[in-house]
Design a protein around this motif. Structure first.
Motif, PDB file in Angstrom:
ATOM      1  N   TYR A   1       0.808  -1.216   0.000  1.00  0.00           N
ATOM      2  CA  TYR A   1       0.000   0.000   0.000  1.00  0.00           C
ATOM      3  C   TYR A   1       0.844   1.271   0.000  1.00  0.00           C
ATOM      4  O   TYR A   1       0.336   2.358  -0.233  1.00  0.00           O
ATOM      5  CB  TYR A   1      -0.920   0.031   1.237  1.00  0.00           C
ATOM      6  CG  TYR A   1      -0.211  -0.389   2.528  1.00  0.00           C
ATOM      7  CD1 TYR A   1       0.511   0.522   3.288  1.00  0.00           C
ATOM      8  CD2 TYR A   1      -0.250  -1.720   2.960  1.00  0.00           C
ATOM      9  CE1 TYR A   1       1.163   0.134   4.449  1.00  0.00           C
ATOM     10  CE2 TYR A   1       0.408  -2.118   4.117  1.00  0.00           C
ATOM     11  CZ  TYR A   1       1.109  -1.187   4.857  1.00  0.00           C
ATOM     12  OH  TYR A   1       1.768  -1.588   5.997  1.00  0.00           O
TER      13      TYR A   1
ATOM     14  N   GLU B   1      -2.317  -2.318  11.070  1.00  0.00           N
ATOM     15  CA  GLU B   1      -2.946  -2.157   9.736  1.00  0.00           C
ATOM     16  C   GLU B   1      -4.247  -2.939   9.565  1.00  0.00           C
ATOM     17  O   GLU B   1      -5.211  -2.424   9.017  1.00  0.00           O
ATOM     18  CB  GLU B   1      -1.990  -2.493   8.580  1.00  0.00           C
ATOM     19  CG  GLU B   1      -0.567  -1.943   8.695  1.00  0.00           C
ATOM     20  CD  GLU B   1      -0.462  -0.426   8.672  1.00  0.00           C
ATOM     21  OE1 GLU B   1      -1.482   0.272   8.577  1.00  0.00           O
ATOM     22  OE2 GLU B   1       0.678   0.093   8.777  1.00  0.00           O
TER      23      GLU B   1
ATOM     24  N   PRO C   1      -8.080   6.743   6.403  1.00  0.00           N
ATOM     25  CA  PRO C   1      -8.531   6.039   5.203  1.00  0.00           C
ATOM     26  C   PRO C   1      -7.336   5.459   4.462  1.00  0.00           C
ATOM     27  O   PRO C   1      -6.254   6.055   4.457  1.00  0.00           O
ATOM     28  CB  PRO C   1      -9.178   7.157   4.376  1.00  0.00           C
ATOM     29  CG  PRO C   1      -8.435   8.401   4.787  1.00  0.00           C
ATOM     30  CD  PRO C   1      -8.119   8.214   6.255  1.00  0.00           C
ATOM     31  N   TYR C   2      -7.530   4.322   3.827  1.00  0.00           N
ATOM     32  CA  TYR C   2      -6.543   3.833   2.861  1.00  0.00           C
ATOM     33  C   TYR C   2      -6.699   4.685   1.603  1.00  0.00           C
ATOM     34  O   TYR C   2      -7.793   4.834   1.062  1.00  0.00           O
ATOM     35  CB  TYR C   2      -6.776   2.350   2.551  1.00  0.00           C
ATOM     36  CG  TYR C   2      -6.108   1.918   1.266  1.00  0.00           C
ATOM     37  CD1 TYR C   2      -4.724   2.003   1.112  1.00  0.00           C
ATOM     38  CD2 TYR C   2      -6.860   1.479   0.174  1.00  0.00           C
ATOM     39  CE1 TYR C   2      -4.111   1.652  -0.079  1.00  0.00           C
ATOM     40  CE2 TYR C   2      -6.260   1.124  -1.017  1.00  0.00           C
ATOM     41  CZ  TYR C   2      -4.878   1.222  -1.144  1.00  0.00           C
ATOM     42  OH  TYR C   2      -4.281   0.887  -2.326  1.00  0.00           O
ATOM     43  N   ILE C   3      -5.598   5.270   1.145  1.00  0.00           N
ATOM     44  CA  ILE C   3      -5.610   6.114  -0.057  1.00  0.00           C
ATOM     45  C   ILE C   3      -4.706   5.448  -1.092  1.00  0.00           C
ATOM     46  O   ILE C   3      -3.495   5.381  -0.890  1.00  0.00           O
ATOM     47  CB  ILE C   3      -5.105   7.543   0.275  1.00  0.00           C
ATOM     48  CG1 ILE C   3      -5.988   8.186   1.354  1.00  0.00           C
ATOM     49  CG2 ILE C   3      -5.066   8.405  -0.990  1.00  0.00           C
ATOM     50  CD1 ILE C   3      -5.477   9.528   1.873  1.00  0.00           C
TER      51      ILE C   3
ATOM     52  N   ILE D   1       3.776   8.689   1.113  1.00  0.00           N
ATOM     53  CA  ILE D   1       3.267   7.329   1.313  1.00  0.00           C
ATOM     54  C   ILE D   1       1.937   7.131   0.594  1.00  0.00           C
ATOM     55  O   ILE D   1       1.601   6.044   0.198  1.00  0.00           O
ATOM     56  CB  ILE D   1       3.192   6.947   2.811  1.00  0.00           C
ATOM     57  CG1 ILE D   1       2.391   7.942   3.631  1.00  0.00           C
ATOM     58  CG2 ILE D   1       4.574   6.817   3.394  1.00  0.00           C
ATOM     59  CD1 ILE D   1       2.445   7.669   5.123  1.00  0.00           C
ATOM     60  N   TYR D   2       1.205   8.221   0.390  1.00  0.00           N
ATOM     61  CA  TYR D   2       0.021   8.201  -0.480  1.00  0.00           C
ATOM     62  C   TYR D   2      -0.025   9.542  -1.204  1.00  0.00           C
ATOM     63  O   TYR D   2       0.597  10.507  -0.749  1.00  0.00           O
ATOM     64  CB  TYR D   2      -1.272   7.935   0.321  1.00  0.00           C
ATOM     65  CG  TYR D   2      -1.444   8.814   1.529  1.00  0.00           C
ATOM     66  CD1 TYR D   2      -1.924  10.113   1.418  1.00  0.00           C
ATOM     67  CD2 TYR D   2      -1.095   8.346   2.793  1.00  0.00           C
ATOM     68  CE1 TYR D   2      -2.065  10.914   2.529  1.00  0.00           C
ATOM     69  CE2 TYR D   2      -1.226   9.152   3.915  1.00  0.00           C
ATOM     70  CZ  TYR D   2      -1.718  10.429   3.771  1.00  0.00           C
ATOM     71  OH  TYR D   2      -1.843  11.226   4.875  1.00  0.00           O
TER      72      TYR D   2
ATOM     73  N   MET E   1      -5.718   1.046   8.682  1.00  0.00           N
ATOM     74  CA  MET E   1      -6.253   1.804   7.555  1.00  0.00           C
ATOM     75  C   MET E   1      -7.668   1.294   7.292  1.00  0.00           C
ATOM     76  O   MET E   1      -7.929   0.096   7.398  1.00  0.00           O
ATOM     77  CB  MET E   1      -5.396   1.590   6.306  1.00  0.00           C
ATOM     78  CG  MET E   1      -4.014   2.215   6.428  1.00  0.00           C
ATOM     79  SD  MET E   1      -3.023   1.936   4.939  1.00  0.00           S
ATOM     80  CE  MET E   1      -2.662   0.203   5.087  1.00  0.00           C
TER      81      MET E   1
ATOM     82  N   ARG F   1       1.384   0.793  13.596  1.00  0.00           N
ATOM     83  CA  ARG F   1       0.022   0.345  13.277  1.00  0.00           C
ATOM     84  C   ARG F   1       0.051  -1.121  12.858  1.00  0.00           C
ATOM     85  O   ARG F   1       0.958  -1.521  12.121  1.00  0.00           O
ATOM     86  CB  ARG F   1      -0.543   1.164  12.128  1.00  0.00           C
ATOM     87  CG  ARG F   1      -0.842   2.604  12.487  1.00  0.00           C
ATOM     88  CD  ARG F   1      -1.621   3.193  11.332  1.00  0.00           C
ATOM     89  NE  ARG F   1      -1.902   4.595  11.498  1.00  0.00           N
ATOM     90  CZ  ARG F   1      -2.485   5.337  10.555  1.00  0.00           C
ATOM     91  NH1 ARG F   1      -2.812   4.785   9.388  1.00  0.00           N
ATOM     92  NH2 ARG F   1      -2.738   6.595  10.765  1.00  0.00           N
TER      93      ARG F   1
HETATM   94  N1  5AD Z   1      -2.976   5.228   2.449  1.00  0.00           N
HETATM   95  C1  5AD Z   1      -3.229   5.529   3.726  1.00  0.00           C
HETATM   96  N2  5AD Z   1      -2.376   5.295   4.745  1.00  0.00           N
HETATM   97  C2  5AD Z   1      -1.200   4.730   4.426  1.00  0.00           C
HETATM   98  N3  5AD Z   1      -0.181   4.359   5.202  1.00  0.00           N
HETATM   99  C3  5AD Z   1       0.787   3.839   4.420  1.00  0.00           C
HETATM  100  N4  5AD Z   1       0.403   3.859   3.138  1.00  0.00           N
HETATM  101  C4  5AD Z   1      -0.845   4.395   3.115  1.00  0.00           C
HETATM  102  C5  5AD Z   1      -1.801   4.662   2.082  1.00  0.00           C
HETATM  103  N5  5AD Z   1      -1.552   4.359   0.823  1.00  0.00           N
HETATM  104  C6  5AD Z   1      -0.217   4.461   6.659  1.00  0.00           C
HETATM  105  C7  5AD Z   1      -0.005   3.072   7.296  1.00  0.00           C
HETATM  106  C8  5AD Z   1       1.284   3.226   8.045  1.00  0.00           C
HETATM  107  C9  5AD Z   1       1.334   4.718   8.322  1.00  0.00           C
HETATM  108  C10 5AD Z   1       2.679   5.260   8.625  1.00  0.00           C
HETATM  109  O1  5AD Z   1       0.812   5.276   7.139  1.00  0.00           O
HETATM  110  O2  5AD Z   1      -1.080   2.797   8.188  1.00  0.00           O
HETATM  111  O3  5AD Z   1       1.341   2.470   9.235  1.00  0.00           O
END
Ligand code: 5AD
Length: 353
Positions: free
Chosen positions: A63, A156, A226-228, A314-315, A196, A154
């Motif tokens: 991710y 996750e 949110p997962y992005i 990271i996103y 996430m 986290r």
């Molecule tokens: N979208 C959202 N959160 C993210 N993280 C890492 N990649 C993504 C993403 N694509 C979050 C994870 C990680 C934190 C540092 O950032 O939960 O533990």
């Protein structure tokens, strides 16, 4: 249903809240979470100065935009004096905590980080939080002795199968962040976990278990965002990671993130819960404020120097990535004033009652 009497919600009640779509009933959830937040952690909002010290990483998280397999990412690692300059700014701005976050970067040696922790402690009376990945116990023990207070890792997702898919093991070692958190607690750290929301393959039942696990681990800090999808990562490819069929896939909406945040507050009334940057990213106008009135009591202003901040992607389209620290913090202070909340004093550690 209980509000602030401390009786935990059942799995069934959590599930029903996660499935709730009626706006008026959701208002009740937000109000209960806000009342619990007020009663147990008060109206102070603690500001944690975030320094993203390196974007090198040995992990291949499916991710994450800075995962090890992305050869095209320009990598950076801040030096000792650069990190300490950020810590000094945190102290000047009156923050009670410095957070050092990075990929799992062994170029940041155990002794280097220990030295930086000791130097930060000389700057002022600040707590030090680390978020440096799944490092060996020898490192985290060294850092504890050097004065570190808290560790963020986290987990996750609580679903072991889903976790294994999105977070590959490394070097023949099975990744078990839950066991890792337990060891960090035993070393004397305050521990932070989190998830996430909206990971492809995540169901409401998974989220129920995530929230039950927050309480079982008695987390001191819980990060929920949110997962992005980052387009250059495997998890963004629906062919490889399809959503659950039949309407069972959890969506990464602001409302769903807020439900998880509110339920985390009800289940873990004393925990420190940030209104995350990822939440502010999916609703730039009011994501952060919504988090703060639906359970959160922490904000983590970004103090990373601008030339590095843009590389810690990271996103995509991360909120504040092109802002100076001053502008970001000014905005946060204004938002807090508008909400009738006060910037926190002191370390803002978890208070057990
Ligand atoms: N979208 C959202 N959160 C993210 N993280 C890492 N990649 C993504 C993403 N694509 C979050 C994870 C990680 C934190 C540092 O950032 O939960 O533990």
């Amino acid at each position: 249903m209980n509000t602030t009497d401390g009786a935990p919600l059942t799995a069934e009640e959590i599930r029903n809240w996660l499935l709730e779509e009626d706006e008026a009933r959701l208002e009740t959830l937000w109000r209960m979470a806000d009342a619990t937040r007020h009663q147990h952690v008060g109206d102070q909002v603690h500001l944690r100065g975030l320094v993203e010290v390196s974007n090198y990483c040995v992990r291949a998280c499916r991710y994450c935009g800075v995962n090890a397999e992305r050869a095209e990412v320009t990598r950076y690692r801040m030096g000792r004096d650069e990190i300490l300059a950020c810590a000094r700014r945190a102290a000047e701005m009156g923050f009670g905590t410095v957070v050092m976050q990075a990929g799992e970067d062994y170029g940041l040696s155990g002794t280097f980080i220990a030295d930086v922790i000791r130097e930060i402690k000389k700057i002022g009376d600040m707590a030090v939080t680390l978020s440096l990945g799944e490092r060996p116990d020898a490192d985290t023990l060294l850092w504890k002795e050097a004065g570190a207070n808290r560790y963020l890792l986290r987990f996750e997702t609580s679903d072991p199968e889903l976790y294994r898919k999105i977070h590959p093991d490394r070097g023949g070692l099975v990744s078990d962040r839950i066991a890792h958190l337990r060891r960090l607690r035993a070393m004397g750290y305050e521990i932070g976990g989190g998830v996430m929301v909206g990971i492809p393959g995540q169901s409401v039942e998974t989220l129920v278990n995530d929230i039950l696990l927050f309480r079982e681990l008695d987390l001191d800090m819980i990060g929920v965002g949110p997962y992005i999808p980052h387009p250059a990562t495997p998890l963004a490819d629906p062919e490889r990671f399809p959503p659950l069929p039949g309407g069972r896939q959890v969506l990464a909406t602001e409302t769903m993130v807020c439900k998880v945040l509110s339920l985390a507050r009800l289940m873990c009334p004393e925990a420190n819960l940030p209104s995350t940057t990822a939440l502010a990213t999916i609703n730039r106008e009011s994501g952060r404020a919504h988090g703060l009135v639906r359970g959160a009591n922490i904000v983590m202003p970004n103090l990373t120097p601008p030339q590095y901040r843009v590389l810690y992607e990271i996103y995509p389209a991360k909120a504040g990535i092109h802002e100076t620290a001053e502008i970001g913090i000014e905005k946060i202070r204004k938002q807090l004033a508008d909400l009738g909340r006060i910037p926190g004093m002191g370390h803002g550690s978890r208070q057990r009652r």
